[in-house]
Design an enzyme around this catalytic site. Structure first.
Site, short mmCIF file in Angstrom:
data_model
loop_
_atom_site.label_atom_id
_atom_site.label_comp_id
_atom_site.label_asym_id
_atom_site.label_seq_id
_atom_site.Cartn_x
_atom_site.Cartn_y
_atom_site.Cartn_z
N ARG A 123 0.85 -1.21 0.00
CA ARG A 123 0.00 0.00 0.00
C ARG A 123 0.88 1.25 0.00
O ARG A 123 1.92 1.29 0.67
CB ARG A 123 -0.93 -0.03 1.22
CG ARG A 123 -1.89 -1.20 1.15
CD ARG A 123 -2.87 -1.20 2.28
NE ARG A 123 -3.76 -0.06 2.24
CZ ARG A 123 -4.64 0.24 3.18
NH1 ARG A 123 -4.73 -0.54 4.25
NH2 ARG A 123 -5.41 1.29 3.07
N ASP A 321 -15.13 2.69 3.02
CA ASP A 321 -14.92 1.28 3.37
C ASP A 321 -16.16 0.42 3.08
O ASP A 321 -16.11 -0.80 3.25
CB ASP A 321 -14.57 1.16 4.86
CG ASP A 321 -13.20 1.77 5.16
OD1 ASP A 321 -12.34 1.80 4.24
OD2 ASP A 321 -12.98 2.22 6.31
C1 S3P Z 1 -9.34 5.47 8.22
C2 S3P Z 1 -9.40 6.20 7.06
C3 S3P Z 1 -9.76 5.64 5.75
C4 S3P Z 1 -10.39 4.26 5.87
C5 S3P Z 1 -9.68 3.39 6.85
C6 S3P Z 1 -9.66 4.03 8.23
C7 S3P Z 1 -8.97 6.14 9.48
O1 S3P Z 1 -8.59 5.54 4.96
O2 S3P Z 1 -10.43 3.62 4.61
O3 S3P Z 1 -10.29 2.13 6.94
O4 S3P Z 1 -9.20 5.57 10.54
O5 S3P Z 1 -8.43 7.25 9.39
P1 S3P Z 1 -8.04 6.81 4.13
O6 S3P Z 1 -7.69 7.87 5.09
O7 S3P Z 1 -6.83 6.33 3.40
O8 S3P Z 1 -9.15 7.17 3.19
#
Ligand code: S3P
Length: 442
Positions: A123, A321
């Site tokens: 990632r 998500d």
């Molecule tokens: C999260 C942010 C999201 C989400 C992840 C949890 C967080 O990701 O997809 O499951 O807790 O800040 P991104 O910030 O990359 O969009």
């Protein structure tokens, strides 16, 4: 490897309490450690991802323990108090743990090595390390962006003004955490509002954080560094992203009527429920309240005939998500469901568009995609063939989505690698069974 099978089930019913919110759980351990004083956390999610963050924090000198009644106790060590870890910080499957801790390390004068599992290791991290390097941190990553990665922070980093290309709470939070020890004002501008749990919890800990919508619709978040965080107790709401699986299971399984209690309803997390209601889902909220700055409600869901809808790109951040499970709901709906502006799904635990498209097509559903969108066309009679095996590929949400599909499809769905569900929702299978779902080990 755990293989689970989901079969056509009788109606789902009952009133369930689901585990704590993953995003808020990570933040309560991280901010609690950076605070002065003791933070008691009730309802912490005890999933593998949050436990990875807890062990990494312990390696950094954090004092985190679980009390007998299930409350978690975090004895804060304050800002700029991290110890340099002797071993790499292994964040397992957790993007949130890795990225938020990179921010905290960037704002402290130590060096740490970050590693993770096969999924986390592919990632992209540059979206977080680039702004942290602008703040003065030094970072070396495999191919410039992947784990393993070494981050050296500064006890007094530079405050920056950063226009993020991503509506990402992980990017925003990493910069804000590094900004806590910077002199002056740190500002993040997001193209669209992402979840605001970091801002809410910082305020709860006494740190003023300003959020403002700019004339062009972008969101600006600012804080002034060199402030102390004062420990404050936290009650973690139940995770709307986990509730999503039970909600869709109830909507597509005939005769179902479920109540999910104490679910977080923060509007920046609630896009799926909004969409399911637009699709004709019989969903209602009762007992709405505010706990620790977060809105919470009980949610009643009944089996419903669903219609396809177009989900605008502007809603993507509030349900990022939830697209895998929305695509399952869409498979049982009448007509086309178009999901726009969902390119970020390609860099989650897996390429979620590719995996959902492949599994759904093999299960007899019409699906098409572009780099940034996905369209699912339901047959219109509320049926799906099912009857295929899917590999979860280290992605908990892919595993749970296809199991939910199996509850209402004609033939059994088989999910390999289902142990990954424990990263976010360790009690998924027992809770689903309690509601009446037929899910068994193969
Ligand atoms: C999260 C942010 C999201 C989400 C992840 C949890 C967080 O990701 O997809 O499951 O807790 O800040 P991104 O910030 O990359 O969009």
């Amino acid at each position: 490897m755990l293989t689970l099978q989901a079969r056509k089930s009788k109606s789902l019913s009952g009133s369930l309490t689901l585990p704590g919110d993953k995003s808020i759980s990570h933040r309560s351990l991280i901010l609690g450690t950076l605070a002065r004083g003791t933070t008691r956390v009730k309802g912490l999610l005890e999933g593998a991802d949050v436990m990875s963050t807890a062990s990494a924090l312990r390696q950094l000198g954090g004092q985190i323990s679980r009390e007998e009644d299930g409350t978690w106790r975090v004895d804060g060590i304050g800002l700029n108090a991290f110890a340099e870890p002797a071993e790499p910080l292994d964040l397992g499957n957790s993007g949130t743990g890795a990225r938020l801790l990179m921010g905290a390390v960037a704002g402290s004068g130590i060096t740490a090595i970050f590693t993770g599992d096969a999924s986390l290791s592919v990632r992209p991290m540059a979206r977080v390390t680039n702004p942290l390097v602008e703040m003065g941190a030094t970072c070396t990553a495999r191919d410039g962006t992947y784990l393993p990665l070494t981050m050296s922070g500064l006890a007094s980093p530079m405050a920056i003004d950063y226009a993020s290309p991503h509506a990402s709470a992980q990017v925003k939070s990493a910069i804000l955490l590094a900004g806590l020890t910077a002199r002056g004002q740190t500002r993040v501008i997001e193209p669209a509002a992402s979840r605001d749990h970091t801002e809410t919890m910082l305020r709860h800990f006494g740190v003023p954080v300003e959020s403002e919508t700019l004339d062009d619709g972008r969101l600006s978040i600012t804080l002034n560094g060199e402030v102390d965080l004062n420990a404050a107790d936290i009650v973690v709401p139940s995770d709307p992203s986990s509730a999503a699986f039970l909600a869709v299971a109830a909507l597509i399984t005939e005769g179902s009527s479920l109540t999910l209690k104490g679910i977080g309803t923060n509007p920046l997390r609630f896009g799926l429920f909004e969409t399911l209601m637009e699709m004709g889902g019989d969903i209602s909220l009762t007992n709405t309240r505010v706990e620790g700055g977060e809105t919470v409600a009980d949610i009643d869901i009944r089996h419903s005939a669903l219609k396809g809808v177009s989900v605008p790109a502007s809603r993507a951040a509030s349900m990022i998500d939830e697209y895998p499970i929305l695509s399952v709901a869409a498979a049982f709906a009448e007509g086309e469901t178009v999901m726009q502006g969902v390119g970020e799904l390609r860099v989650k635990e897996t390429d979620r568009i590719a995996l959902m498209e492949d599994g759904l097509k093999r299960a007899g559903v019409e699906v098409s995609s572009t780099p940034d969108s996905m369209t699912v066309t339901g047959r219109g009679d509320g049926t799906v063939n099912g009857g295929v095996t899917v590999d979860a590929n280290h992605d908990h949400r892919i595993a749970m989505s296809f199991l939910v599909l199996g509850l209402a499809s004609a033939d059994t769905m088989t999910v390999k690698g289902a142990e990954t569900i424990a990263t976010s929702f360790p009690d998924f299978t027992p809770l689903m069974r309690q509601a009446g779902a037929t899910i068994d080990e193969a």
